[in-house]
Scaffold this motif. Structure first.
Motif, PDB file in Angstrom:
ATOM      1  N   THR B  22       0.178  -1.453  -0.068  1.00 38.64           N
ATOM      2  CA  THR B  22      -0.107   0.233  -0.095  1.00 38.64           C
ATOM      3  C   THR B  22       0.836   1.290  -0.060  1.00 38.64           C
ATOM      4  O   THR B  22       1.924   0.923   0.174  1.00 38.64           O
ATOM      5  CB  THR B  22      -0.916   0.455   0.833  1.00 38.64           C
ATOM      6  N   CYS B  23       0.168   2.196  -0.774  1.00 40.17           N
ATOM      7  CA  CYS B  23       1.250   3.194  -0.573  1.00 40.17           C
ATOM      8  C   CYS B  23       0.113   4.685  -0.373  1.00 40.17           C
ATOM      9  O   CYS B  23      -1.496   4.302  -1.069  1.00 40.17           O
ATOM     10  CB  CYS B  23       1.607   3.632  -2.228  1.00 40.17           C
ATOM     11  N   SER B  24       0.220   5.611   0.821  1.00 41.17           N
ATOM     12  CA  SER B  24      -0.546   6.928   1.116  1.00 41.17           C
ATOM     13  C   SER B  24      -0.249   7.931   0.793  1.00 41.17           C
ATOM     14  O   SER B  24       0.828   7.562   1.621  1.00 41.17           O
ATOM     15  CB  SER B  24      -1.651   6.211   1.789  1.00 41.17           C
ATOM     16  N   GLN B  25      -0.648   9.233   0.616  1.00 39.43           N
ATOM     17  CA  GLN B  25       0.018  10.748   0.573  1.00 39.43           C
ATOM     18  C   GLN B  25      -1.214  10.849   0.540  1.00 39.43           C
ATOM     19  O   GLN B  25      -2.387  10.755   0.851  1.00 39.43           O
ATOM     20  CB  GLN B  25       0.383  11.219  -0.555  1.00 39.43           C
ATOM     21  N   ASN B  26      -1.005  12.393   2.262  1.00 31.19           N
ATOM     22  CA  ASN B  26      -2.030  13.334   2.502  1.00 31.19           C
ATOM     23  C   ASN B  26      -1.795  14.671   2.116  1.00 31.19           C
ATOM     24  O   ASN B  26      -2.162  15.394   2.484  1.00 31.19           O
ATOM     25  CB  ASN B  26      -1.363  12.924   3.876  1.00 31.19           C
ATOM     26  N   MET B  27      -0.695  14.945   1.136  1.00 32.54           N
ATOM     27  CA  MET B  27      -0.575  15.724   0.658  1.00 32.54           C
ATOM     28  C   MET B  27      -1.572  16.639  -0.195  1.00 32.54           C
ATOM     29  O   MET B  27      -0.911  17.408  -1.795  1.00 32.54           O
ATOM     30  CB  MET B  27       0.599  16.042   0.100  1.00 32.54           C
ATOM     31  N   ASN B  28      -2.737  15.571  -1.163  1.00 33.26           N
ATOM     32  CA  ASN B  28      -3.501  16.063  -1.999  1.00 33.26           C
ATOM     33  C   ASN B  28      -3.445  16.246  -3.695  1.00 33.26           C
ATOM     34  O   ASN B  28      -3.072  16.355  -4.190  1.00 33.26           O
ATOM     35  CB  ASN B  28      -4.622  17.020  -1.542  1.00 33.26           C
ATOM     36  N   HIS B  29      -1.606  15.033  -3.836  1.00 31.74           N
ATOM     37  CA  HIS B  29      -0.615  15.599  -4.725  1.00 31.74           C
ATOM     38  C   HIS B  29      -1.498  14.890  -6.048  1.00 31.74           C
ATOM     39  O   HIS B  29      -2.313  13.133  -5.532  1.00 31.74           O
ATOM     40  CB  HIS B  29       0.068  14.537  -4.683  1.00 31.74           C
ATOM     41  N   GLU B  30      -1.447  15.499  -7.026  1.00 31.10           N
ATOM     42  CA  GLU B  30      -2.374  14.285  -8.128  1.00 31.10           C
ATOM     43  C   GLU B  30      -0.961  13.153  -8.867  1.00 31.10           C
ATOM     44  O   GLU B  30      -2.199  12.808  -9.283  1.00 31.10           O
ATOM     45  CB  GLU B  30      -2.423  15.382  -9.569  1.00 31.10           C
ATOM     46  N   TYR B  31      -0.388  13.596  -8.951  1.00 29.58           N
ATOM     47  CA  TYR B  31       0.580  12.245  -9.644  1.00 29.58           C
ATOM     48  C   TYR B  31       0.913  11.450  -8.503  1.00 29.58           C
ATOM     49  O   TYR B  31       1.709  11.484  -7.455  1.00 29.58           O
ATOM     50  CB  TYR B  31       2.383  12.816 -10.254  1.00 29.58           C
ATOM     51  N   MET B  32       0.675  10.209  -8.708  1.00 28.04           N
ATOM     52  CA  MET B  32       1.770   9.396  -8.456  1.00 28.04           C
ATOM     53  C   MET B  32       2.733   7.910  -8.744  1.00 28.04           C
ATOM     54  O   MET B  32       1.864   8.117  -9.847  1.00 28.04           O
ATOM     55  CB  MET B  32       0.640   8.600  -6.871  1.00 28.04           C
ATOM     56  N   SER B  33       3.150   7.504  -8.136  1.00 30.21           N
ATOM     57  CA  SER B  33       4.019   6.566  -8.410  1.00 30.21           C
ATOM     58  C   SER B  33       4.952   5.487  -8.283  1.00 30.21           C
ATOM     59  O   SER B  33       5.448   5.455  -7.390  1.00 30.21           O
ATOM     60  CB  SER B  33       5.172   7.250  -9.702  1.00 30.21           C
ATOM     61  N   TRP B  34       5.143   4.588  -8.257  1.00 29.00           N
ATOM     62  CA  TRP B  34       5.864   3.317  -8.554  1.00 29.00           C
ATOM     63  C   TRP B  34       7.461   3.069  -8.864  1.00 29.00           C
ATOM     64  O   TRP B  34       7.696   3.371 -10.109  1.00 29.00           O
ATOM     65  CB  TRP B  34       5.448   2.072  -7.726  1.00 29.00           C
ATOM     66  N   TYR B  35       8.396   2.629  -8.001  1.00 31.03           N
ATOM     67  CA  TYR B  35      10.144   2.599  -8.731  1.00 31.03           C
ATOM     68  C   TYR B  35      10.481   1.586  -7.616  1.00 31.03           C
ATOM     69  O   TYR B  35       9.679   0.743  -6.602  1.00 31.03           O
ATOM     70  CB  TYR B  35      10.398   3.460  -7.974  1.00 31.03           C
ATOM     71  N   ARG B  36      11.093   0.740  -8.461  1.00 30.04           N
ATOM     72  CA  ARG B  36      11.917   0.079  -7.835  1.00 30.04           C
ATOM     73  C   ARG B  36      13.170  -0.700  -8.171  1.00 30.04           C
ATOM     74  O   ARG B  36      14.166   0.929  -8.765  1.00 30.04           O
ATOM     75  CB  ARG B  36      11.469  -2.016  -8.617  1.00 30.04           C
ATOM     76  N   GLN B  37      14.045  -0.169  -6.770  1.00 22.42           N
ATOM     77  CA  GLN B  37      15.474   0.308  -6.625  1.00 22.42           C
ATOM     78  C   GLN B  37      16.406  -0.877  -6.597  1.00 22.42           C
ATOM     79  O   GLN B  37      16.785  -1.852  -5.673  1.00 22.42           O
ATOM     80  CB  GLN B  37      15.839   1.094  -5.865  1.00 22.42           C
ATOM     81  N   ASP B  38      17.043  -1.360  -7.942  1.00 25.37           N
ATOM     82  CA  ASP B  38      18.295  -2.689  -7.671  1.00 25.37           C
ATOM     83  C   ASP B  38      19.090  -2.008  -7.564  1.00 25.37           C
ATOM     84  O   ASP B  38      19.956  -1.031  -8.294  1.00 25.37           O
ATOM     85  CB  ASP B  38      17.455  -3.702  -8.463  1.00 25.37           C
TER      86      ASP B  38
END
Lengths: 111, 114
Positions: B22-38
Motif C-alpha cells: 500500500t501507498c498513501s499520501q496526505n498532500m493532495n498530490h495528483e501524481y503518484m508513482s512506483w519505482y523499484r531500486q536494484d
C-alpha cells in the motif's frame, strides 16, 4: 536504458573537503534534479535546474548544467559526515512527469 | 506532517502468493508513482498515475498491477510474485503532472520473494 549515468560510482573524502559528482544523459531534457538517499531510505529532493539555466546554488550545494555536453555536476562544499549518502540525478523531459533516474554516486564523508 | 507512507516496510513471501503493497499520501498530490531500486540499476519506474482512475505503464511494468480509486492511495499489486521481483520498492508523489515537480518519496518496502 538509463538516461542518467553518475560518475564516480563511489567517492570517499575527508570532512571539510568538497565533493563533486557528475551526471551525463543521452537525450534532450527540460530539467535536471538531484536527489539524496540515506542508506536504504526514501529519496529526498535537493535541487532542480532548468534546461535554460547554467548554474544554481542552494546552501552548500552548487549545480551546473551544460546542455551542449549533456552533463551536470553537483558540488557539495565543506562536506560533513552527515552528507554521507547516495546522490542521484533525475532528468525530466516531455510535458508530463517523466523523470528518469540515474544509477547514483555513493558518497562517504570520513569524520 | 506531510508524508508518503508505505506498508509493509519489509516482506518475505514465496513465489506465486499474491501480495499488495500500500501507498498513501496526505498532500493532495495528483501524481503518484512506483519505482523499484536494484543494485547498479538505480530507480526504475514501474507504473504511474496522473490522477484518480488514470494510470499508465512505466519502464518495467511486467508482473505488476496498480489502481487509483482514491487520490491519496496507490497500491502496488503483485498477482504472482517471482524471485526476480525481489527488490526495494518506493512510492512517490508530486503535486503536479509535469517533470518540474519535486517528488516526495515513501520510506521504501523491501520485498524478498523466495
Amino acid at each position: 536504458s538509463q538516461q542518467g549515468e553518475e560518475d564516480p560510482q563511489a567517492l570517499s573524502i575527508q570532512e571539510g573537503e568538497n565533493a563533486t559528482m557528475n551526471c551525463s544523459y543521452k537525450t534532450s531534457i527540460n530539467n535536471l534534479q538531484w536527489y539524496r538517499q540515506n542508506s536504504g531510505r526514501g529519496l529526498v529532493h535537493l535541487i532542480l535546474i532548468r534546461s535554460n539555466e547554467r548554474e544554481k546554488h542552494s546552501g552548500r550545494l552548487r549545480v551546473t548544467l551544460d546542455t551542449s555536453k549533456k552533463s551536470s555536476s553537483l558540488l557539495i562544499t565543506a562536506s560533513r559526515a552527515a552528507d554521507t549518502a547516495s546522490y542521484f540525478c533525475a532528468t525530466g523531459s516531455g510535458g508530463y512527469q517523466k523523470v528518469t533516474f540515474g544509477t547514483g554516486t555513493k558518497l562517504q564523508v570520513i569524520p | 506532517e506531510a508524508q508518503v507512507t508505505q506498508n509493509p516496510r519489509y516482506l518475505i513471501t514465496v513465489t506465486g502468493k499474491k501480495l499488495t503493497v500500500t501507498c498513501s499520501q496526505n498532500m493532495n498530490h495528483e501524481y503518484m508513482s512506483w519505482y523499484r531500486q536494484d543494485p547498479g540499476l538505480g530507480l526504475r519506474q514501474i507504473y504511474y498515475s496522473m490522477n484518480v482512475e488514470v494510470t499508465d505503464k512505466g519502464d518495467v511494468p511486467e508482473g505488476y498491477k496498480v489502481s487509483r480509486k482514491e487520490k491519496r492511495n496507490f497500491p502496488l499489486i503483485l498477482e504472482s510474485p517471482s524471485p526476480n521481483q525481489t527488490s526495494l520498492y518506493f512510492c512517490a508523489s508530486s503535486l503536479g503532472q509535469n517533470s518540474y515537480n519535486e517528488q516526495f518519496f515513501g520510506p521504501g518496502t523491501r520485498l524478498t520473494v523466495l
